[in-house]
Motif scaffolding. Structure first.
Motif, PDB file in Angstrom:
ATOM      1  N   ALA A  82       0.831  -1.204   0.000  1.00  0.00           N
ATOM      2  CA  ALA A  82       0.000   0.000   0.000  1.00  0.00           C
ATOM      3  C   ALA A  82       0.868   1.258   0.000  1.00  0.00           C
ATOM      4  O   ALA A  82       0.589   2.229  -0.723  1.00  0.00           O
ATOM      5  N   GLU A  83       1.914   1.249   0.799  1.00  0.00           N
ATOM      6  CA  GLU A  83       2.792   2.420   0.855  1.00  0.00           C
ATOM      7  C   GLU A  83       3.680   2.510  -0.378  1.00  0.00           C
ATOM      8  O   GLU A  83       4.043   3.607  -0.811  1.00  0.00           O
ATOM      9  N   LEU A  84       4.039   1.355  -0.949  1.00  0.00           N
ATOM     10  CA  LEU A  84       4.804   1.361  -2.199  1.00  0.00           C
ATOM     11  C   LEU A  84       4.032   2.076  -3.294  1.00  0.00           C
ATOM     12  O   LEU A  84       4.612   2.812  -4.114  1.00  0.00           O
ATOM     13  N   GLU A  85       2.725   1.903  -3.312  1.00  0.00           N
ATOM     14  CA  GLU A  85       1.879   2.579  -4.305  1.00  0.00           C
ATOM     15  C   GLU A  85       2.020   4.096  -4.191  1.00  0.00           C
ATOM     16  O   GLU A  85       2.093   4.811  -5.197  1.00  0.00           O
ATOM     17  N   GLN A  86       2.096   4.596  -2.962  1.00  0.00           N
ATOM     18  CA  GLN A  86       2.273   6.033  -2.763  1.00  0.00           C
ATOM     19  C   GLN A  86       3.658   6.488  -3.223  1.00  0.00           C
ATOM     20  O   GLN A  86       3.804   7.573  -3.790  1.00  0.00           O
ATOM     21  N   VAL A  87       4.680   5.673  -2.949  1.00  0.00           N
ATOM     22  CA  VAL A  87       6.036   6.035  -3.370  1.00  0.00           C
ATOM     23  C   VAL A  87       6.107   6.133  -4.893  1.00  0.00           C
ATOM     24  O   VAL A  87       6.696   7.075  -5.454  1.00  0.00           O
ATOM     25  N   ILE A  88       5.488   5.180  -5.590  1.00  0.00           N
ATOM     26  CA  ILE A  88       5.493   5.198  -7.057  1.00  0.00           C
ATOM     27  C   ILE A  88       4.744   6.424  -7.576  1.00  0.00           C
ATOM     28  O   ILE A  88       5.179   7.084  -8.529  1.00  0.00           O
ATOM     29  N   LYS A  89       3.618   6.759  -6.953  1.00  0.00           N
ATOM     30  CA  LYS A  89       2.851   7.934  -7.364  1.00  0.00           C
ATOM     31  C   LYS A  89       3.650   9.217  -7.125  1.00  0.00           C
ATOM     32  O   LYS A  89       3.675  10.123  -7.974  1.00  0.00           O
ATOM     33  N   PHE A  90       4.306   9.296  -5.977  1.00  0.00           N
ATOM     34  CA  PHE A  90       5.136  10.478  -5.681  1.00  0.00           C
ATOM     35  C   PHE A  90       6.259  10.617  -6.703  1.00  0.00           C
ATOM     36  O   PHE A  90       6.565  11.723  -7.152  1.00  0.00           O
ATOM     37  N   ALA A  91       6.888   9.505  -7.076  1.00  0.00           N
ATOM     38  CA  ALA A  91       7.958   9.555  -8.072  1.00  0.00           C
ATOM     39  C   ALA A  91       7.438  10.097  -9.390  1.00  0.00           C
ATOM     40  O   ALA A  91       8.109  10.889 -10.077  1.00  0.00           O
ATOM     41  N   GLU A  92       6.234   9.702  -9.772  1.00  0.00           N
ATOM     42  CA  GLU A  92       5.634  10.207 -11.016  1.00  0.00           C
ATOM     43  C   GLU A  92       5.444  11.724 -10.953  1.00  0.00           C
ATOM     44  O   GLU A  92       5.747  12.457 -11.900  1.00  0.00           O
ATOM     45  N   LEU A  93       4.934  12.207  -9.820  1.00  0.00           N
ATOM     46  CA  LEU A  93       4.690  13.640  -9.660  1.00  0.00           C
ATOM     47  C   LEU A  93       5.997  14.435  -9.653  1.00  0.00           C
ATOM     48  O   LEU A  93       6.109  15.489 -10.284  1.00  0.00           O
ATOM     49  N   GLU A 122      20.564  -3.381   5.308  1.00  0.00           N
ATOM     50  CA  GLU A 122      20.123  -3.147   3.937  1.00  0.00           C
ATOM     51  C   GLU A 122      18.650  -3.530   3.792  1.00  0.00           C
ATOM     52  O   GLU A 122      18.187  -4.519   4.369  1.00  0.00           O
ATOM     53  N   LEU A 123      17.904  -2.751   2.989  1.00  0.00           N
ATOM     54  CA  LEU A 123      16.481  -2.990   2.761  1.00  0.00           C
ATOM     55  C   LEU A 123      16.238  -3.349   1.298  1.00  0.00           C
ATOM     56  O   LEU A 123      16.979  -2.916   0.412  1.00  0.00           O
ATOM     57  N   PRO A 124      15.193  -4.114   1.026  1.00  0.00           N
ATOM     58  CA  PRO A 124      14.865  -4.421  -0.377  1.00  0.00           C
ATOM     59  C   PRO A 124      14.469  -3.145  -1.110  1.00  0.00           C
ATOM     60  O   PRO A 124      13.772  -2.295  -0.554  1.00  0.00           O
ATOM     61  N   PRO A 125      14.892  -2.970  -2.370  1.00  0.00           N
ATOM     62  CA  PRO A 125      14.615  -1.714  -3.091  1.00  0.00           C
ATOM     63  C   PRO A 125      13.130  -1.552  -3.399  1.00  0.00           C
ATOM     64  O   PRO A 125      12.428  -2.532  -3.682  1.00  0.00           O
ATOM     65  N   LEU A 126      12.664  -0.300  -3.348  1.00  0.00           N
ATOM     66  CA  LEU A 126      11.285   0.023  -3.695  1.00  0.00           C
ATOM     67  C   LEU A 126      11.145   0.370  -5.170  1.00  0.00           C
ATOM     68  O   LEU A 126      10.077   0.169  -5.761  1.00  0.00           O
ATOM     69  N   LEU A 127      12.204   0.936  -5.764  1.00  0.00           N
ATOM     70  CA  LEU A 127      12.162   1.395  -7.148  1.00  0.00           C
ATOM     71  C   LEU A 127      13.369   0.857  -7.899  1.00  0.00           C
ATOM     72  O   LEU A 127      14.404   0.571  -7.285  1.00  0.00           O
ATOM     73  N   ARG A 171      15.314   4.835 -11.554  1.00  0.00           N
ATOM     74  CA  ARG A 171      14.189   5.623 -11.056  1.00  0.00           C
ATOM     75  C   ARG A 171      14.506   6.183  -9.674  1.00  0.00           C
ATOM     76  O   ARG A 171      14.167   7.323  -9.348  1.00  0.00           O
ATOM     77  N   ARG A 172      15.135   5.367  -8.840  1.00  0.00           N
ATOM     78  CA  ARG A 172      15.509   5.825  -7.498  1.00  0.00           C
ATOM     79  C   ARG A 172      16.486   6.990  -7.568  1.00  0.00           C
ATOM     80  O   ARG A 172      16.346   7.981  -6.840  1.00  0.00           O
ATOM     81  N   THR A 173      17.474   6.911  -8.451  1.00  0.00           N
ATOM     82  CA  THR A 173      18.457   7.989  -8.598  1.00  0.00           C
ATOM     83  C   THR A 173      17.792   9.274  -9.083  1.00  0.00           C
ATOM     84  O   THR A 173      18.094  10.371  -8.594  1.00  0.00           O
ATOM     85  N   ALA A 174      16.871   9.146 -10.036  1.00  0.00           N
ATOM     86  CA  ALA A 174      16.155  10.325 -10.537  1.00  0.00           C
ATOM     87  C   ALA A 174      15.322  10.964  -9.441  1.00  0.00           C
ATOM     88  O   ALA A 174      15.230  12.200  -9.344  1.00  0.00           O
ATOM     89  N   LEU A 175      14.708  10.135  -8.589  1.00  0.00           N
ATOM     90  CA  LEU A 175      13.898  10.678  -7.500  1.00  0.00           C
ATOM     91  C   LEU A 175      14.776  11.356  -6.457  1.00  0.00           C
ATOM     92  O   LEU A 175      14.378  12.380  -5.871  1.00  0.00           O
TER      93      LEU A 175
END
Length: 643
Positions: A174-185, A251-256, A260-264
């Motif tokens: 559910a929170e990953l969905e918000q992270v992806i949306k924020f990256a788009e914005l 270390e944590l599993p990557p979200l993006l 994409r992570r570098t661009a964000l």
């Protein structure tokens, strides 16, 4: 002779700790120097002080006395009294022995006059550091073992993650969905942080606690979410009662995906203030903070043809918010004048650079000397190794196993010495490289300051903004500004200064007054100069005539006398001729009628390599340390900064 004692806890200060150390040290002195005339000049003590502190009163005083040539021998109870890490122990011991001082421990393990000194020092320093780590592990073993196995030690995981049934961090869909949306914005639509927060709220996304997103909170949560790790810091107490800490990275599993992570990350770096589009156009955007604590950004007003700086606190919840916009050009001029004053004094800046550099050049010199000594010892070992082995082999029986074992022991002993010297050599090379990097950065800054010269006031706005970024300048508003006086017509003298771009003199010397006295004569010499100087003050501060009623500088006369005399000077042209007769003078710009609020202008030298390199590209971009200026309305008026 000098004796150094240290314990970590108050209990040991009052109990056996210091007494036991001193007794052992005195016993060492009595035995080792029994046939040598000596005197214990002082006992240097740090009671209840941690060994991990770089500066301690006792050891600092001891070091100063050694450098002054007052001490020949230093004895400690144990090696770990000097410090907790190999680096600290080695640096102090070698710096002291380079001064010709003998260093020894009362337990007999270390003596700089021993042939095995270097090897023993390395081994025992390593053991001291290992023991320190083991103490911490014993104190915090449970949590450290948990996190080292991939488990979660304590607290809540970052946004975008949750804990599974076994307590390990996994991605929260559910929170990953918000992270992806924020990256788009942020990346694709290039929204500001405020716009991103509004868009997420409109899409009915919420924080983990169910609240609406706000720009600052959103940026913080997303920055932690995408970095891919969490640092845990563990604290505990050792057997001396000393607090000790260590950190462990999970270390944590990557979200993006990585691209994409570098661009964000780049997009988040650009969200350090309000509308990013204005940041490239206005010098102080990102550097100016309002009295309420929020940042200010520059905004061009097309209808007025000027620039103002507005507070970013425009939240509906900000009841009672009173921050008013302030004039841009005058504020920028005020800040740059303060920065430029320091930049036009290169020797002052070089002095600050020298303070930052400290004793690095001397230390680098001592490291080079030590490296030469080590290289000499290695060369000697290489030269004598074969000779010693050949002589020993010639005197022994080739078929005798004990004789052959003796040869192997000799080879191992020589190899051990060489290994110890090599390890020491590597450590000193590392220290020398670190010192040389600092020297290189300092030289780069000095070279940059030399190139700036007198051009600092002629820089373009873009170069000035770049300079403020390198200097890490921040401007804090610490009071309220004052609006223009209400009512009344415009002062013709002020308008004359504005229309003709003529600055108002800051002060008048005796020699300058001698050139204008005859021009202004007519109202009596006794009050002519005071009246002229008060008039200049009035114009700089944009005050009213009534503000100078019964002013003692003009004999306590009413404001009307001052007004009539000043008006006559102006209408007859005497005032303009007097300013021309002054010759070149330091002057203040005419104010806009608005008094800028008092400000603190702060900054510091940034010696990071990337900034030194960037400074080289912008050849007139300076770097300073410790810029600190607090401007009050009276001072600003005298400086001509519209206040």
């Amino acid at each position: 002779m000098a004796i150094y004692l240290r314990v970590s806890t108050a209990k040991q200060v009052d109990g056996y700790g210091l007494d036991d150390q001193e007794e052992r040290c005195r016993a060492w002195v009595s035995y080792q120097l029994r046939n040598v005339r000596h005197v214990i000049v002082d006992i240097y003590c740090d009671g209840g002080v941690s060994g991990k502190l770089t500066h301690r009163e006792g050891v600092d005083r001891l070091t100063s006395d050694i450098e002054a040539g007052l001490i020949d021998v230093v004895v400690f109870g144990k090696l770990d009294r000097i410090g907790r890490t190999m680096r600290d122990i080695h640096r102090w011991v070698y710096d002291v022995t380079d001064c010709g001082v003998r260093v020894a421990t009362a337990d007999g393990r270390i003596d700089s006059e021993d042939q095995m000194f270097g090897i023993q020092l390395s081994l025992l320093a390593y053991m001291a550091e290992v023991e320190h780590a083991l103490i911490l592990e014993r104190t915090l073993g449970g949590r450290m073992k948990k996190v080292s196995g991939g488990g979660w030690a304590s607290g809540s995981p970052p946004f975008g993650y949750m804990l599974d049934e076994e307590g390990e961090p996994v991605v929260n869909p559910a929170e990953l969905e918000q992270v992806i949306k924020f990256a788009e914005l942020a990346i694709d639509r290039k929204f500001t942080r405020g716009e991103c927060a509004s868009a997420l709220n409109e899409a009915e996304y919420r924080t983990r606690t169910g609240k609406l997103w706000e720009g600052n909170n959103l940026v913080l949560r997303m920055r932690l979410a995408i970095r891919g790790y969490v640092d845990f810091t563990f604290s505990g107490m050792n057997e001396d009662g000393e607090e000790i800490t260590t950190s462990y990275r999970l270390e944590l599993p990557p979200l993006l995906p990585e691209d994409r992570r570098t661009a964000l990350e780049r997009a988040l770096d650009g969200m350090k203030g309000n509308p990013r589009t204005s940041y490239s156009d206005h010098m102080l955007s990102g550097h100016l903070t309002s009295l309420c604590g929020h940042s200010r950004y520059g905004a061009a007003r097309a209808e007025q043809g000027d620039v103002v700086y507005r507070c970013s606190n425009r939240s509906p919840a900000a009841e009672g918010h009173t921050c008013k916009q302030i004039p841009g050009e005058e504020t920028e001029r005020l800040v740059w004048d303060e920065v430029a004053k320091l930049l036009t004094d290169p020797e002052s800046i070089k002095g600050l650079i020298g303070e930052w550099l400290g004793s690095v050049p001397e230390r680098a010199k001592s490291y080079r000397v030590r490296l030469a000594e080590i290289e000499g010892k290695l060369s000697k070992l290489r030269t004598t190794r074969r000779k010693k082995i050949a002589l020993l082999a010639a005197s022994l029986d080739e078929g005798d196993e004990d004789d052959q074992r003796l040869i192997m022991e000799l080879k191992e002993e020589i190899a051990s010495k060489e290994k110890g010297l090599r390890e020491e050599q590597e450590r000193i090379i590392e220290w020398l490289e670190d010192a040389e990097r600092k020297e290189e950065r300092a030289d780069g800054m000095r070279s940059l300051i030399d190139r700036i010269g007198a051009n600092v006031r002629d820089l373009s706005k873009a170069d000035k903004k770049r300079t403020l970024e390198i200097l890490r300048v921040r401007v804090e508003i610490v009071g309220e500004g004052k609006p223009a006086r209400a009512g009344g017509s415009k002062d013709p003298m002020m308008e004359w200064h504005r229309e003709n771009s003529i600055k108002i003199p800051l002060s008048i010397s005796d020699e300058q007054w001698g050139r204008v006295e005859g021009i202004l004569a007519g109202e009596g010499k006794a009050e002519g100069r005071p009246c002229f100087e008060v008039l200049l003050e009035k114009l700089r501060n944009d005050k009213g005539w009534h503000d100078y009623d019964r002013d003692e500088r003009m004999g306590g006369k009413g404001w009307g006398v001052f007004y009539r005399l000043a008006r006559r000077w102006f209408t007859t042209g005497a005032y303009a001729r007097a300013l021309e007769a002054l010759g070149p003078y330091e002057g203040a710009e005419v104010s806009s009628g608005y008094t800028l609020p008092p400000m603190k202008i702060l900054g510091g030298i940034d010696f990071s390599p990337e900034n030194v390199v960037k400074s080289e590209v912008h050849q007139r971009t300076p770097s300073t340390k410790g810029i600190t200026a607090e401007r009050t309305p009276d001072v600003e008026a005298a400086r001509g900064a519209a206040a």
